[in-house]
Design a protein around this motif. Structure first.
Motif, PDB file in Angstrom:
ATOM      1  N   GLN A   1      17.888  48.015  92.647  1.00 46.19           N
ATOM      2  CA  GLN A   1      17.683  46.977  91.648  1.00 46.19           C
ATOM      3  C   GLN A   1      18.677  47.124  90.504  1.00 46.19           C
ATOM      4  O   GLN A   1      19.227  46.139  90.004  1.00 46.19           O
ATOM      5  N   GLY A   2      18.918  48.362  90.093  1.00 50.75           N
ATOM      6  CA  GLY A   2      19.887  48.592  89.028  1.00 50.75           C
ATOM      7  C   GLY A   2      21.290  48.182  89.430  1.00 50.75           C
ATOM      8  O   GLY A   2      22.032  47.604  88.628  1.00 50.75           O
ATOM      9  N   ALA A   3      21.661  48.465  90.675  1.00 53.72           N
ATOM     10  CA  ALA A   3      22.986  48.074  91.161  1.00 53.72           C
ATOM     11  C   ALA A   3      23.131  46.561  91.205  1.00 53.72           C
ATOM     12  O   ALA A   3      24.170  46.002  90.830  1.00 53.72           O
ATOM     13  N   LEU A   4      22.084  45.879  91.671  1.00 53.70           N
ATOM     14  CA  LEU A   4      22.114  44.416  91.687  1.00 53.70           C
ATOM     15  C   LEU A   4      22.284  43.857  90.279  1.00 53.70           C
ATOM     16  O   LEU A   4      23.046  42.905  90.052  1.00 53.70           O
ATOM     17  N   ASN A   5      21.570  44.454  89.325  1.00 50.62           N
ATOM     18  CA  ASN A   5      21.682  43.995  87.937  1.00 50.62           C
ATOM     19  C   ASN A   5      23.076  44.256  87.370  1.00 50.62           C
ATOM     20  O   ASN A   5      23.624  43.439  86.626  1.00 50.62           O
ATOM     21  N   MET A   6      23.652  45.401  87.722  1.00 48.64           N
ATOM     22  CA  MET A   6      24.993  45.722  87.244  1.00 48.64           C
ATOM     23  C   MET A   6      26.024  44.760  87.833  1.00 48.64           C
ATOM     24  O   MET A   6      26.902  44.249  87.123  1.00 48.64           O
ATOM     25  N   ILE A   7      25.916  44.498  89.124  1.00 49.19           N
ATOM     26  CA  ILE A   7      26.832  43.549  89.763  1.00 49.19           C
ATOM     27  C   ILE A   7      26.692  42.179  89.128  1.00 49.19           C
ATOM     28  O   ILE A   7      27.684  41.480  88.886  1.00 49.19           O
ATOM     29  N   GLY A   8      25.456  41.791  88.808  1.00 51.69           N
ATOM     30  CA  GLY A   8      25.247  40.512  88.143  1.00 51.69           C
ATOM     31  C   GLY A   8      25.888  40.461  86.772  1.00 51.69           C
ATOM     32  O   GLY A   8      26.495  39.442  86.388  1.00 51.69           O
ATOM     33  N   ALA A   9      25.780  41.565  86.019  1.00 55.07           N
ATOM     34  CA  ALA A   9      26.374  41.620  84.678  1.00 55.07           C
ATOM     35  C   ALA A   9      27.896  41.540  84.760  1.00 55.07           C
ATOM     36  O   ALA A   9      28.542  40.852  83.954  1.00 55.07           O
ATOM     37  N   ILE A  10      28.486  42.246  85.724  1.00 59.81           N
ATOM     38  CA  ILE A  10      29.938  42.199  85.898  1.00 59.81           C
ATOM     39  C   ILE A  10      30.372  40.807  86.348  1.00 59.81           C
ATOM     40  O   ILE A  10      31.382  40.269  85.878  1.00 59.81           O
ATOM     41  N   THR A  11      29.601  40.218  87.254  1.00 61.14           N
ATOM     42  CA  THR A  11      29.924  38.875  87.762  1.00 61.14           C
ATOM     43  C   THR A  11      30.026  37.868  86.632  1.00 61.14           C
ATOM     44  O   THR A  11      30.936  37.027  86.597  1.00 61.14           O
ATOM     45  N   ARG A  12      29.108  37.950  85.672  1.00 63.06           N
ATOM     46  CA  ARG A  12      29.121  36.986  84.556  1.00 63.06           C
ATOM     47  C   ARG A  12      30.394  37.110  83.726  1.00 63.06           C
ATOM     48  O   ARG A  12      30.898  36.114  83.204  1.00 63.06           O
ATOM     49  N   HIS A  13      30.942  38.319  83.632  1.00 59.38           N
ATOM     50  CA  HIS A  13      32.192  38.491  82.884  1.00 59.38           C
ATOM     51  C   HIS A  13      33.398  37.975  83.659  1.00 59.38           C
ATOM     52  O   HIS A  13      34.405  37.587  83.055  1.00 59.38           O
ATOM     53  N   LEU A  14      33.304  37.968  84.984  1.00 56.83           N
ATOM     54  CA  LEU A  14      34.447  37.569  85.807  1.00 56.83           C
ATOM     55  C   LEU A  14      34.383  36.114  86.250  1.00 56.83           C
ATOM     56  O   LEU A  14      35.355  35.597  86.794  1.00 56.83           O
ATOM     57  N   ASP A  15      33.247  35.473  86.027  1.00 58.91           N
ATOM     58  CA  ASP A  15      33.038  34.114  86.549  1.00 58.91           C
ATOM     59  C   ASP A  15      33.888  33.108  85.782  1.00 58.91           C
ATOM     60  O   ASP A  15      33.692  32.878  84.591  1.00 58.91           O
ATOM     61  N   SER A  16      34.836  32.515  86.494  1.00 59.48           N
ATOM     62  CA  SER A  16      35.677  31.484  85.877  1.00 59.48           C
ATOM     63  C   SER A  16      35.471  30.130  86.549  1.00 59.48           C
ATOM     64  O   SER A  16      36.324  29.251  86.467  1.00 59.48           O
ATOM     65  N   GLY A  17      34.347  30.000  87.224  1.00 55.22           N
ATOM     66  CA  GLY A  17      34.039  28.722  87.865  1.00 55.22           C
ATOM     67  C   GLY A  17      33.561  28.838  89.284  1.00 55.22           C
ATOM     68  O   GLY A  17      32.817  27.987  89.772  1.00 55.22           O
TER      69      GLY A  17
END
Length: 204
Positions: A126-142
């Motif tokens: 669960q922690g890894a999923l949350n971390m990946i989600g947090a990183i994804t939001r910083h990299l999401d350009s569309g």
């Protein structure tokens, strides 16, 4: 016998989890017995079982808390290239490499978590999923799917590179691993890697 308030009991539990997190990352799960873990916070073995049913439960709590803190730090980073760059430089620094006790829980404990109880692995998942989600939001350009793929790549690159840099005995090779990981991480993040300043290099 004195009765402690629920707040006191919760504060003691948090203190045990925080202290155990540092101890586990430095000495490993098997290298940290219950007697040592409770002595670190001035308690007895008997007091331990007033907070946790087993060492496995403490391990799961530590994994959950350590990942939650890391996710919160990443989630709170300001948007923009500068904050991603600063995070990568810090994560791949000599200081972080040499500080197991207060560093990344994944880099310190991942191999042990893989051999731990199901509850600890579930907490990590669960922690890894949350971390990946947090990183994804910083990299999401569309394109969120592309950002999620890059986030998984970045997450695994950082952890593996830090583990490798810590494992080798050649200081120069260790530094080169960190430098290469920074360049590759910036590329994964879609940012042109820059050459760190002399001050930044000295801090690594």
């Amino acid at each position: 016998m004195a009765r402690y308030s629920p707040d006191h009991k919760e504060a003691t539990r948090r203190r045990m989890v925080e202290s155990a997190g540092r101890r586990f990352k430095r000495d490993g799960f098997d290298g940290s017995g219950i007697a040592t873990l409770v002595a670190d916070v001035g308690l007895t073995n008997g007091a331990f079982y007033g907070h946790f049913d087993s060492k496995d439960e403490l391990i799961a709590s530590v994994v959950e808390e350590q990942l939650a803190q890391q996710v919160a730090r990443v989630a709170e980073l300001p948007a923009g290239i500068e904050s991603v760059d600063a995070f990568l430089l810090q994560y791949l620094s000599r200081e972080h490499r040499d500080d197991l006790a207060d560093g990344c829980p994944s880099a310190a404990l991942l191999d042990e978590i893989a051999r731990s109880s199901e509850v600890a692995r579930e907490a990590y998942t669960q922690g890894a999923l949350n971390m990946i989600g947090a990183i994804t939001r910083h990299l999401d350009s569309g394109d969120r799917d592309d950002a999620a793929v890059a986030a998984i790549g970045l997450y695994t690159l950082l952890i593996g590179s830090l583990q490798l840099a810590r494992a080798v005995t050649d200081p120069d090779l260790s530094d080169r691993i960190l430098a290469a990981a920074y360049a590759n991480a910036m590329t994964l993040a879609g940012i042109t890697p820059r050459t760190p300043t002399t001050t930044e290099q000295d801090s690594k």
